[in-house]
Design a protein around this motif. Sequence first.
Motif, mmCIF file in Angstrom:
data_model
loop_
_atom_site.group_PDB
_atom_site.id
_atom_site.type_symbol
_atom_site.label_atom_id
_atom_site.label_comp_id
_atom_site.label_asym_id
_atom_site.label_seq_id
_atom_site.Cartn_x
_atom_site.Cartn_y
_atom_site.Cartn_z
ATOM 1 N N TRP A 21 0.871 -1.172 0.000
ATOM 2 C CA TRP A 21 0.000 0.000 0.000
ATOM 3 C C TRP A 21 0.904 1.217 0.000
ATOM 4 C CZ3 TRP A 21 -1.431 3.864 3.646
ATOM 5 C CH2 TRP A 21 -2.712 4.381 3.508
ATOM 6 N N GLN A 22 0.788 2.053 -1.017
ATOM 7 C CA GLN A 22 1.637 3.231 -1.136
ATOM 8 C C GLN A 22 0.791 4.492 -1.024
ATOM 9 O OE1 GLN A 22 3.442 4.462 -4.969
ATOM 10 N NE2 GLN A 22 5.387 4.005 -3.932
ATOM 11 N N ASN A 23 1.160 5.341 -0.050
ATOM 12 C CA ASN A 23 0.445 6.581 0.206
ATOM 13 C C ASN A 23 1.320 7.745 -0.259
ATOM 14 O OD1 ASN A 23 -0.541 8.955 1.377
ATOM 15 N ND2 ASN A 23 -1.270 7.911 3.208
ATOM 16 N N ASN A 24 0.870 8.469 -1.283
ATOM 17 C CA ASN A 24 1.585 9.621 -1.818
ATOM 18 C C ASN A 24 0.844 10.927 -1.536
ATOM 19 O OD1 ASN A 24 3.841 8.309 -3.090
ATOM 20 N ND2 ASN A 24 2.360 7.463 -4.532
ATOM 21 N N LEU A 25 0.019 10.957 -0.483
ATOM 22 C CA LEU A 25 -0.706 12.183 -0.144
ATOM 23 C C LEU A 25 0.268 13.313 0.165
ATOM 24 C CD1 LEU A 25 -3.640 10.734 1.986
ATOM 25 C CD2 LEU A 25 -3.773 11.715 -0.304
ATOM 26 N N ASN A 26 1.354 12.988 0.854
ATOM 27 C CA ASN A 26 2.399 13.974 1.123
ATOM 28 C C ASN A 26 3.596 13.610 0.250
ATOM 29 O OD1 ASN A 26 4.499 15.548 2.058
ATOM 30 N ND2 ASN A 26 3.984 15.263 4.228
ATOM 31 N N LYS A 27 3.854 14.375 -0.811
ATOM 32 C CA LYS A 27 4.904 14.043 -1.774
ATOM 33 C C LYS A 27 6.293 14.049 -1.149
ATOM 34 C CE LYS A 27 2.302 15.524 -5.715
ATOM 35 N NZ LYS A 27 2.370 15.154 -7.068
ATOM 36 N N LEU A 77 4.703 7.046 1.922
ATOM 37 C CA LEU A 77 4.653 5.954 2.887
ATOM 38 C C LEU A 77 4.304 4.673 2.151
ATOM 39 C CD1 LEU A 77 4.527 4.995 5.881
ATOM 40 C CD2 LEU A 77 2.107 5.590 5.830
ATOM 41 N N GLU A 78 5.075 3.617 2.401
ATOM 42 C CA GLU A 78 4.796 2.326 1.778
ATOM 43 C C GLU A 78 4.804 1.256 2.860
ATOM 44 O OE1 GLU A 78 6.202 1.491 -2.352
ATOM 45 O OE2 GLU A 78 7.380 -0.005 -1.290
ATOM 46 N N ILE A 79 3.723 0.489 2.933
ATOM 47 C CA ILE A 79 3.613 -0.569 3.935
ATOM 48 C C ILE A 79 3.140 -1.848 3.268
ATOM 49 C CG2 ILE A 79 3.145 1.033 5.831
ATOM 50 C CD1 ILE A 79 0.192 0.187 5.647
ATOM 51 N N ILE A 80 3.390 -2.970 3.938
ATOM 52 C CA ILE A 80 2.858 -4.254 3.471
ATOM 53 C C ILE A 80 1.433 -4.361 3.997
ATOM 54 C CG2 ILE A 80 3.083 -6.758 3.508
ATOM 55 C CD1 ILE A 80 6.095 -6.333 4.014
ATOM 56 N N ASP A 81 0.479 -4.385 3.071
ATOM 57 C CA ASP A 81 -0.932 -4.480 3.444
ATOM 58 C C ASP A 81 -1.315 -5.917 3.756
ATOM 59 O OD1 ASP A 81 -3.627 -3.266 3.650
ATOM 60 O OD2 ASP A 81 -4.056 -4.620 1.973
ATOM 61 N N ASN A 82 -0.839 -6.848 2.932
ATOM 62 C CA ASN A 82 -1.129 -8.249 3.199
ATOM 63 C C ASN A 82 -0.117 -9.160 2.520
ATOM 64 O OD1 ASN A 82 -2.223 -9.219 0.545
ATOM 65 N ND2 ASN A 82 -3.803 -7.698 0.984
ATOM 66 N N VAL A 83 -0.075 -10.399 2.982
ATOM 67 C CA VAL A 83 0.780 -11.440 2.428
ATOM 68 C C VAL A 83 -0.128 -12.563 1.961
ATOM 69 C CG1 VAL A 83 2.569 -13.143 2.933
ATOM 70 C CG2 VAL A 83 2.692 -10.872 3.951
ATOM 71 N N GLU A 99 -8.002 9.249 -5.815
ATOM 72 C CA GLU A 99 -7.551 9.923 -7.036
ATOM 73 C C GLU A 99 -6.078 9.669 -7.334
ATOM 74 O OE1 GLU A 99 -8.737 13.928 -6.153
ATOM 75 O OE2 GLU A 99 -10.829 13.505 -6.663
ATOM 76 N N GLY A 100 -5.654 8.426 -7.160
ATOM 77 C CA GLY A 100 -4.290 8.029 -7.494
ATOM 78 C C GLY A 100 -3.246 8.335 -6.442
ATOM 79 N N LYS A 101 -3.629 8.955 -5.337
ATOM 80 C CA LYS A 101 -2.652 9.303 -4.307
ATOM 81 C C LYS A 101 -2.352 8.134 -3.368
ATOM 82 C CE LYS A 101 -3.384 14.175 -4.583
ATOM 83 N NZ LYS A 101 -4.493 15.046 -4.601
ATOM 84 N N ILE A 102 -3.243 7.168 -3.355
ATOM 85 C CA ILE A 102 -2.995 5.930 -2.621
ATOM 86 C C ILE A 102 -3.163 4.791 -3.620
ATOM 87 C CG2 ILE A 102 -3.790 4.388 -0.801
ATOM 88 C CD1 ILE A 102 -4.552 6.844 0.812
#
Length: 158
Positions: free
Chosen positions: A34-40, A44-50, A90-93
Amino acid sequence: MSTRDHSVYFSNESLARFVAAQGKTVEKVVCHLWQNNLNKNTPLEIIDNVELRFTDKQKLTISCNELGTGLEAIHFDYKTVARELETEFEGKIKLFAMDASTTKMWEDVIGKTLILVQTTKEADYYKADSVMLNFGEEKREIAISPDDGLIIDYWEDI
């Protein structure tokens, strides 16, 4: 207040998914990031699931629960969830699927049988803070961090 009020526990559905996966041979491991680009300035990138994919085409997906307070075994449709996130934010996440089968963490479990999914029992319930995946001589632990998503590590018997 009882102990049950302070901890998060696996649902019967999650426990049933763990049991159903035991005895299956791992063919592939996919991590959904899961990649969060709300703040350029600080993406933030995290593992959402395996997702463990087995030779019989079944799979076991371990994820955070909706509140981020514990783990659960879920039915996961990557394409649908990725589309929904793209539209809602809108593509930010974004959600990415990464074949983790050849990573150092997972390469040694490919072709091995998942012998046991081990959880911690507390009274009559099973705590949803972590699971240990036992592949015989190879073991992995999946836990949850409120800020970092899933944490995956090697399990070592003490």
